[in-house]
Design an enzyme around this catalytic site. Sequence first.
Site, mmCIF file in Angstrom:
data_model
loop_
_atom_site.group_PDB
_atom_site.id
_atom_site.type_symbol
_atom_site.label_atom_id
_atom_site.label_comp_id
_atom_site.label_asym_id
_atom_site.label_seq_id
_atom_site.Cartn_x
_atom_site.Cartn_y
_atom_site.Cartn_z
ATOM 1 N N THR B 179 -61.746 37.729 35.309
ATOM 2 C CA THR B 179 -60.762 37.710 36.384
ATOM 3 C C THR B 179 -59.469 38.223 35.832
ATOM 4 O OG1 THR B 179 -59.336 36.373 37.742
ATOM 5 C CG2 THR B 179 -60.284 35.298 35.859
ATOM 6 N N ASP B 181 -56.662 37.867 37.032
ATOM 7 C CA ASP B 181 -55.575 36.913 37.288
ATOM 8 C C ASP B 181 -55.538 35.765 36.293
ATOM 9 O OD1 ASP B 181 -55.455 38.409 39.541
ATOM 10 O OD2 ASP B 181 -56.035 36.828 40.916
ATOM 11 N N MET B 224 -50.770 41.240 40.400
ATOM 12 C CA MET B 224 -51.938 40.466 40.762
ATOM 13 C C MET B 224 -51.686 38.978 40.490
ATOM 14 S SD MET B 224 -52.796 43.476 39.306
ATOM 15 C CE MET B 224 -53.730 43.321 37.796
#
Lengths: 426, 426, 426, 426
Positions: B179, B181, B224
């Site tokens: 991910t 993030d 993000m």
Amino acid sequence: MENTENNKTKSVAGEGGYMLEDVPHLSEYISHLPAYVNPLQDNPSYSVVKQNFVNEDDSVTQKVYFESDEVLACIVTCGGLCPGTNTVIRELVCGLHYLYGVSSVLGIEGGYRGFYSKNTITLTPRFVDDIHKRGGSIIGTSQGGCDILKIVDSIQDRGINQEIRKRGLKVAVVGIPKTIDNDIPVIDKSFGFDTSVEEAQRAINAAHVEAESFENGVGVVKLMGRYSGFIAMYATLASRDVDCCLIPESPFYLEGPGGLFEYIRKRLKENGHMVLVIADGAGQELITENMHTIDLQQDASVNKSLEDIGLWITQKIKVSSVLVLAFDVAKSDPTYMIRAIPSNASDNIYCTLLAHSAIHGAMAGYTGFVVGPRINERRNRVVITDRMWARLLSSTNQPSFLDPKDVVEAKKERAQPNQLLSGDNP
Amino acid sequence: MENTENNKTKSVAGEGGYMLEDVPHLSEYISHLPAYVNPLQDNPSYSVVKQNFVNEDDSVTQKVYFESDEVLACIVTCGGLCPGTNTVIRELVCGLHYLYGVSSVLGIEGGYRGFYSKNTITLTPRFVDDIHKRGGSIIGTSQGGCDILKIVDSIQDRGINQEIRKRGLKVAVVGIPKTIDNDIPVIDKSFGFDTSVEEAQRAINAAHVEAESFENGVGVVKLMGRYSGFIAMYATLASRDVDCCLIPESPFYLEGPGGLFEYIRKRLKENGHMVLVIADGAGQELITENMHTIDLQQDASVNKSLEDIGLWITQKIKVSSVLVLAFDVAKSDPTYMIRAIPSNASDNIYCTLLAHSAIHGAMAGYTGFVVGPRINERRNRVVITDRMWARLLSSTNQPSFLDPKDVVEAKKERAQPNQLLSGDNP
Amino acid sequence: MENTENNKTKSVAGEGGYMLEDVPHLSEYISHLPAYVNPLQDNPSYSVVKQNFVNEDDSVTQKVYFESDEVLACIVTCGGLCPGTNTVIRELVCGLHYLYGVSSVLGIEGGYRGFYSKNTITLTPRFVDDIHKRGGSIIGTSQGGCDILKIVDSIQDRGINQEIRKRGLKVAVVGIPKTIDNDIPVIDKSFGFDTSVEEAQRAINAAHVEAESFENGVGVVKLMGRYSGFIAMYATLASRDVDCCLIPESPFYLEGPGGLFEYIRKRLKENGHMVLVIADGAGQELITENMHTIDLQQDASVNKSLEDIGLWITQKIKVSSVLVLAFDVAKSDPTYMIRAIPSNASDNIYCTLLAHSAIHGAMAGYTGFVVGPRINERRNRVVITDRMWARLLSSTNQPSFLDPKDVVEAKKERAQPNQLLSGDNP
Amino acid sequence: MENTENNKTKSVAGEGGYMLEDVPHLSEYISHLPAYVNPLQDNPSYSVVKQNFVNEDDSVTQKVYFESDEVLACIVTCGGLCPGTNTVIRELVCGLHYLYGVSSVLGIEGGYRGFYSKNTITLTPRFVDDIHKRGGSIIGTSQGGCDILKIVDSIQDRGINQEIRKRGLKVAVVGIPKTIDNDIPVIDKSFGFDTSVEEAQRAINAAHVEAESFENGVGVVKLMGRYSGFIAMYATLASRDVDCCLIPESPFYLEGPGGLFEYIRKRLKENGHMVLVIADGAGQELITENMHTIDLQQDASVNKSLEDIGLWITQKIKVSSVLVLAFDVAKSDPTYMIRAIPSNASDNIYCTLLAHSAIHGAMAGYTGFVVGPRINERRNRVVITDRMWARLLSSTNQPSFLDPKDVVEAKKERAQPNQLLSGDNP
């Protein structure tokens, strides 16, 4: 008693989990040293965190031993260039100013020597605002006269610190170890290391392109690392394009079965090209041996150039293998391009942590210490019996060049406590 | 019994220090599962390290439960792009091949859906040799149909794994969480994070140049981070050019005293320009509130565009402040440029560690686990009572936008165990 | 007579071959204007070149009409940011200083408006030494109040110049046209163009990686170019990853046979992904038409966002094709990242040439002119009947979207004299 | 008759304005050579442009002398690496395929030698799709055995071409000159040059940072350029950080008044540091002289290393000036990093133009020619009496190191026709 202290590590707690260990405190030799409330407690940025200070009985940050107005901070940079030096300077200046209200910060120009011979530069947050985007050191540095290890030693051994102590001066001395080779004896990871590996990888990539384009092309990349091969090891692991990585910690030999030349020939036969990464300090004993066989009456500058392992091995490869295969050897030495670049994002953050730890420790009255994670006392070297090196061997498929004697020695070393960088947590 | 297992973490030891914890093993449901000698023990690269396997009673690597010839490895990538995906693929293929002699590796094309609808790609070391230098995923991916969290959940909850188990299949399922993030519930640091922060910093730098060149210039950079603000926080700390960083974890409001607009006006008055970094998911509740006030009869695509917080806040700033000051607002959204770049050197090494951990674990017969350092069960979020966030507030000088209620809540969160990334060890 | 002059081009000789054409000279309206020996004749750097001045009867550089001491040079930057602005400033300051001994140089802060409302900055060679390594404009700029075209017009039309002339002032006014779009009416190539194309290519590359990784992935990159598509065209040609490039000069339509959507569907069917590059000003008429069909009662900020062609077309693609194919659309707008970067090597050299030409011309007494290669009077636009555009069409394989009427019109345009950039000499 | 032809230039029209001049045509020695309609006339991309072909009586593109099916194209790359080589290969393959429907294209592996000793690689548009993003040459190259100049000579002198002609073969031979030094005798600008200057500037920047950080720091950067100093000159002009640039075309001496050492001492006194850029081939005569004074009995590899001007001059500076000033000298040689990088945007476009010109010319039946703008017959060298060099001298403030004799000679050279790169049009 002094003696026993000299043999101990003096570490200090970084902000988030570093441990304080036997670090001298100004109050030990200055009596009636007044203490003040830490201004951070009124800093709105730290207001939520602050609550925790009390709970955790965090003596480092509870009190300070300097008033903002009385502080005169001096910053000096020594030794070779390293990515991140300007970021550390910036964060020291800004941290002192914004966290503790300290506005008198001087840069000592030209390294250690600058203390007695040079001018100083007034450093303000405005002056240092953009310097982290530039390589080098804005206050200059110098090599030779002041060796980073000596300074760390002298701080550790209280060379500087002891003198100050003897005179009863209210001066806190803090070191932020800097070495592009990552071979500092007291800490595990030096700032600028990530940036250096990144840039070293660029050079390896170029050597790979070069080697691949020529029949039996051999690309030789010499990287920094006089006493330890961390940059060479990490850049090799990061690039995945290297066929052989030679470091000071792992001895090797040129001729005969199991030797480097045999491996080079094998690789060229299999792939038609190869990339060799070699740390500065690898194979120095080979050069020394070899030097005795050459006429020594020659110009000193010639000798000097031979000590360059990259140059030397490139020439050896050319000469030695000409009988077997014709090939092209391209030699690259990106040392100066690596030293001079600005630090990358992760090093920028790391430099900030180091600078803040230094500030917090000094304001809290500690002195004669160095900051950094997981402090240890041995020179930091690649542990060749560690999995990271095994992973490298496996990724390059190179032989270990070890004979049974080396293995035994290596295992002894292995018995000792491990380091962060040679371990698996990046 | 199944239930209790669902509530536990299933982690596995990475090579260097990760802990094995309650990870299911094939032998638990397949009886008379034969075991074999780990081929790594004959691997010359690991020969020195190997000695240690025995001493440490390292059951993971002592035996393997698959023979090289019988293994058919499948690799699938799901969800959005992330720097390092190709490096992980490469290292899985090369690691399986060179460490365990596994030569049958298939790439499932087009993400999870590819299992039933698409072709596969034969992956060989030669095929993947250079892919770590390219962004994206060479085997393709898909969003929506397969959510990374759902897969991790399903592996954790034994959705996939249980089914396999029920049928008694000799299949090991391993997840490498991805991910951009960094908001994965089970691990602390996701690969590609360093690279993303580096590239995000480039965008911030451009916004800073833009803002600085115009009177009352405001640069807005959307990064993000739908559920967590790690990239925004780290890029802000790395760049030092940001005046305000807004993340989902830290609520804020626009109007009135202590609000964002007041702060913007103040900063513009002081400096003449400012840079605002905003994570994707910050202030979503403000947008939602606001949407009710607009006529809802409009085109769905218009609504969609309003949900872009960067766009929304840029327009709000333009409108709201026009009475007070005339200014230029430049909005940048580097999301797609960040997602698509190749991973940097430190991420390359990290991806290798993750891939190798996955291989070692699977070959050793473990299944239904994810790899990564310091596994925890909560969604990984920035802890706004932590020092790293305090350091950010102090570096930007922005207000905390917190009211007393938030602080209390934040402190409760603080009581829980800490995470690597939100802590101080980089 | 003034009128006829207004209709003529006023160009000046650049250093190496640009032609002087009808450029007004101070001596035309100031009588008894003293002339001096050009100090360059004593400049050792030009000593060899100097000999040639005489032979070639080079009146521009033989005499100068300002003494070093009497010169007060003012530099102002207007309009949007553009790579190379700081290099031009640096070279003006250094060139005036080192070539002509002029030491009084002022920067007018904040663009054209700065002339009446703002402070000035003293510009010295030392002050500007490093500024070419930074993006933006160190003296600030402003948009709106002063349009680059208007200034060029006003110089050309002698708005400024005429007034100065009327009052008999000894002031030389020189423009160095700046536009990142390359759409300046009077010159062929604007500085910063190469740098912009390079950076635009990066964005295209990212979009390509993104598109390639998803089934039916469409990457949409919006680039600068309100009136002309040079950046879009050159970045497309440089990257080789683009399937369709839309520019203001070449009309297109969405629906129906030969339309954009048909082409997108075709490409997705063939390749599974595609990249679409669209210049800012392309298809504006489509948006305008479309706007009439939406309810206009909405918030002005909503309308504003719809005018963004990149956003608009991305949403149109999503909506229109959902019936045929499911796909992912990633939209990137690197405008602000492009504007703010420092100029590359070739632009640095070009900026030096422009700055020196401006200095030489002004010192030689010319005024009311702009510098640049091959000056022409029409707005610089991509000529879609030219081979460069054909080459693009051939490289992307996109349809021309032209109907017979357009072709006829295009051919008329073709009849007119050609431009450097739309031609084949890069 | 052959002789007179040898003395003439054989150039061919590039697409946009290059002139055709005495280029041999297959029809000259093959009788009854059939001609075909140019398939470009049916290419929709060229449909608008096509109309013009007729008007301009453009014989090159009107007819072709090869049918798509009968063509077997071979591509070979020779000599050292150069940015853009892969782009040229890509555009030849794609251009042949998409413009003329030619699908048989072979790459000759390993350079010229590959014609008789190596395998060939089938080159398809798919195979070459991404190669322009990689440095090097995917089909390999070789040095030594085949000198680029010799090939160009042999094409020009009809070495290859004549033989083909003698045998009446229907073979078109086309050269695209490649040299990173820009010292090709027949054309003005070689591909990869812009990219090389950009990367060279990076190295200069690093040397500047290094030099600036040390007291009396001297950064020495050796750049490619054995016979001409174009890269050194352009990189110096682009970087603005260089204090002295030494090239083969401009002789210099070390000791005494007006010599290099005097200038270095002066600069160090003024600024405290300096950067010296030196082209490969500069000062070779100084080394040769010097070699006679050293004992020649030494190892050949030692001699070899002394021929490296960068190394040599660095050591000379260290030794010679130690009496006057203590300083640090850092030497950088970025040659291999420059050679191996992918081409930048502007070079990508330029490579496309060159490749297309080669294709159009060959398909039109021409042979024995090289493509490139403004073909001239002399070796391309920096003209030190030209303004570009004067501009460099003025920008660095270095002395010209010329004595009166040199000036006279230089002026003679000046009398000859000028070159693009040494002139002012970038």
